[in-house]
Design a protein around this motif. Structure first.
Motif, mmCIF file in Angstrom:
data_model
loop_
_atom_site.group_PDB
_atom_site.id
_atom_site.type_symbol
_atom_site.label_atom_id
_atom_site.label_comp_id
_atom_site.label_asym_id
_atom_site.label_seq_id
_atom_site.Cartn_x
_atom_site.Cartn_y
_atom_site.Cartn_z
ATOM 1 N N THR A 88 0.960 -1.386 0.117
ATOM 2 C CA THR A 88 -0.103 0.053 -0.016
ATOM 3 C C THR A 88 0.972 1.163 -0.129
ATOM 4 O O THR A 88 1.886 1.342 0.658
ATOM 5 C CB THR A 88 -1.028 0.028 1.491
ATOM 6 N N CYS A 89 0.608 2.173 -0.862
ATOM 7 C CA CYS A 89 1.428 3.393 -0.961
ATOM 8 C C CYS A 89 1.215 4.350 0.188
ATOM 9 O O CYS A 89 -0.107 4.439 0.274
ATOM 10 C CB CYS A 89 1.223 3.999 -2.298
ATOM 11 N N PRO A 90 1.935 4.859 0.822
ATOM 12 C CA PRO A 90 1.793 5.727 1.936
ATOM 13 C C PRO A 90 0.997 6.812 1.505
ATOM 14 O O PRO A 90 0.667 7.775 2.405
ATOM 15 C CB PRO A 90 3.044 5.853 2.561
ATOM 16 N N HIS A 91 1.111 7.357 0.177
ATOM 17 C CA HIS A 91 0.564 8.682 -0.258
ATOM 18 C C HIS A 91 -0.971 8.778 -0.122
ATOM 19 O O HIS A 91 -1.587 9.387 0.681
ATOM 20 C CB HIS A 91 0.976 8.787 -1.609
ATOM 21 N N LEU A 92 -1.649 7.770 -1.077
ATOM 22 C CA LEU A 92 -3.297 7.614 -1.039
ATOM 23 C C LEU A 92 -3.837 6.270 -0.907
ATOM 24 O O LEU A 92 -4.900 5.862 -1.415
ATOM 25 C CB LEU A 92 -3.536 8.494 -2.284
ATOM 26 N N GLY A 93 -2.666 5.142 -0.858
ATOM 27 C CA GLY A 93 -3.395 3.833 -0.695
ATOM 28 C C GLY A 93 -3.192 3.008 -1.728
ATOM 29 O O GLY A 93 -3.898 2.006 -1.768
ATOM 30 N N CYS A 94 -2.722 3.458 -3.185
ATOM 31 C CA CYS A 94 -2.872 2.629 -4.193
ATOM 32 C C CYS A 94 -1.895 1.386 -3.938
ATOM 33 O O CYS A 94 -1.133 1.742 -3.144
ATOM 34 C CB CYS A 94 -2.349 3.350 -5.426
ATOM 35 N N LYS A 95 -1.859 0.778 -4.691
ATOM 36 C CA LYS A 95 -0.989 -0.697 -4.856
ATOM 37 C C LYS A 95 0.269 -0.245 -5.618
ATOM 38 O O LYS A 95 0.132 0.035 -6.759
ATOM 39 C CB LYS A 95 -1.881 -1.937 -5.201
ATOM 40 N N VAL A 96 1.283 -0.628 -4.833
ATOM 41 C CA VAL A 96 2.686 -0.585 -5.402
ATOM 42 C C VAL A 96 3.164 -1.634 -6.005
ATOM 43 O O VAL A 96 2.583 -2.756 -5.445
ATOM 44 C CB VAL A 96 3.682 0.038 -4.323
ATOM 45 N N HIS A 97 3.961 -1.899 -7.157
ATOM 46 C CA HIS A 97 4.279 -3.106 -7.479
ATOM 47 C C HIS A 97 5.887 -2.780 -8.021
ATOM 48 O O HIS A 97 6.278 -1.899 -8.188
ATOM 49 C CB HIS A 97 3.641 -3.525 -8.936
ATOM 50 N N TRP A 98 6.393 -4.133 -8.099
ATOM 51 C CA TRP A 98 8.042 -4.042 -8.390
ATOM 52 C C TRP A 98 8.138 -3.887 -10.021
ATOM 53 O O TRP A 98 7.650 -4.797 -10.715
ATOM 54 C CB TRP A 98 8.468 -5.465 -7.797
ATOM 55 N N GLU A 99 8.955 -3.183 -10.134
ATOM 56 C CA GLU A 99 9.737 -3.149 -11.665
ATOM 57 C C GLU A 99 10.889 -3.611 -11.987
ATOM 58 O O GLU A 99 11.924 -2.999 -11.487
ATOM 59 C CB GLU A 99 9.408 -1.648 -12.359
ATOM 60 N N PRO A 100 11.279 -4.658 -12.089
ATOM 61 C CA PRO A 100 12.589 -5.242 -12.068
ATOM 62 C C PRO A 100 13.574 -4.699 -13.086
ATOM 63 O O PRO A 100 14.715 -4.531 -12.928
ATOM 64 C CB PRO A 100 12.684 -6.757 -12.538
ATOM 65 N N ASP A 101 13.009 -3.976 -14.492
ATOM 66 C CA ASP A 101 14.007 -3.451 -15.111
ATOM 67 C C ASP A 101 14.309 -2.234 -14.772
ATOM 68 O O ASP A 101 15.375 -1.490 -15.203
ATOM 69 C CB ASP A 101 12.969 -3.169 -16.578
ATOM 70 N N ASN A 102 13.557 -1.414 -13.819
ATOM 71 C CA ASN A 102 13.971 -0.187 -13.486
ATOM 72 C C ASN A 102 14.601 -0.395 -11.896
ATOM 73 O O ASN A 102 14.723 0.901 -11.371
ATOM 74 C CB ASN A 102 12.733 0.805 -13.424
ATOM 75 N N ASP A 103 14.466 -1.448 -11.415
ATOM 76 C CA ASP A 103 15.042 -1.466 -10.020
ATOM 77 C C ASP A 103 14.351 -0.841 -9.032
ATOM 78 O O ASP A 103 15.008 0.131 -8.306
ATOM 79 C CB ASP A 103 16.557 -1.642 -9.912
ATOM 80 N N ARG A 104 12.990 -0.853 -8.967
ATOM 81 C CA ARG A 104 12.098 0.062 -8.211
ATOM 82 C C ARG A 104 10.823 -0.369 -7.811
ATOM 83 O O ARG A 104 10.377 -1.260 -8.538
ATOM 84 C CB ARG A 104 12.204 1.636 -8.874
#
Length: 158
Positions: A88-104
């Motif tokens: 859960t993103c601390p900003h507004l609660g959206c779902k965060v996912h991993w992007e391996p190509d961008n390492d983030r």
């Protein structure tokens, strides 16, 4: 200034220091006693959730698991070990996912970007100095398994 005045001041300072130490010690003892007396039901219950075998995790990779409420949890393996983040993103609660190509970790709602350690560096979470919430994760090398500590849910309430 006489020698008697100096001794008197030292005595007063020593008494104040001892008194402050005594108050601090009794304060800590009182808090521990209160924590002991509080009913355990006021403390959140947790349980260990099987998160897979250690071999299922690539070093530098992130696996998505689900806690007992169905919320995605991002479990990352690095050279140092395992780290788990609430998705859960601390900003507004959206779902965060991993992007391996961008390492983030990336939040698509407002282009929030998080380093692999969960600290935001771009978008509204980066501007606010926010981070992804960490969760406890345990690896048992002897058994070759990974466990995630999650909040327990009452039966019938998911």
């Amino acid at each position: 200034m006489s020698e008697h005045d100096t001794t008197s001041r030292r005595g007063i300072l020593a008494s104040l220091a001892m008194g402050a130490g005594l108050v601090a010690a009794y304060g800590v003892l009182g808090l521990q006693g209160l924590a002991f007396l509080l009913p355990k039901r006021l403390r959140p219950k947790t349980r260990l959730l099987y998160a897979g075998r250690i071999d299922d995790y690539e070093i530098g990779g992130v696996n998505t698991l689900y806690d007992l409420k169905g919320t995605p949890v991002l479990v990352q393996r690095s050279e140092e070990g395992f780290t788990a983040f609430d998705s859960t993103c601390p900003h507004l609660g959206c779902k965060v996912h991993w992007e391996p190509d961008n390492d983030r970790f990336f939040c698509p709602c407002h282009n929030g970007e998080f380093r692999p350690d969960g600290v935001a560096y771009a978008g509204p979470p980066g501007d606010a100095g926010q981070s992804l919430a960490k969760m406890n994760v345990e690896a048992n090398p002897e058994a070759g398994v990974v466990y995630l500590e999650v909040k327990d849910v009452k039966r019938g309430k998911v």
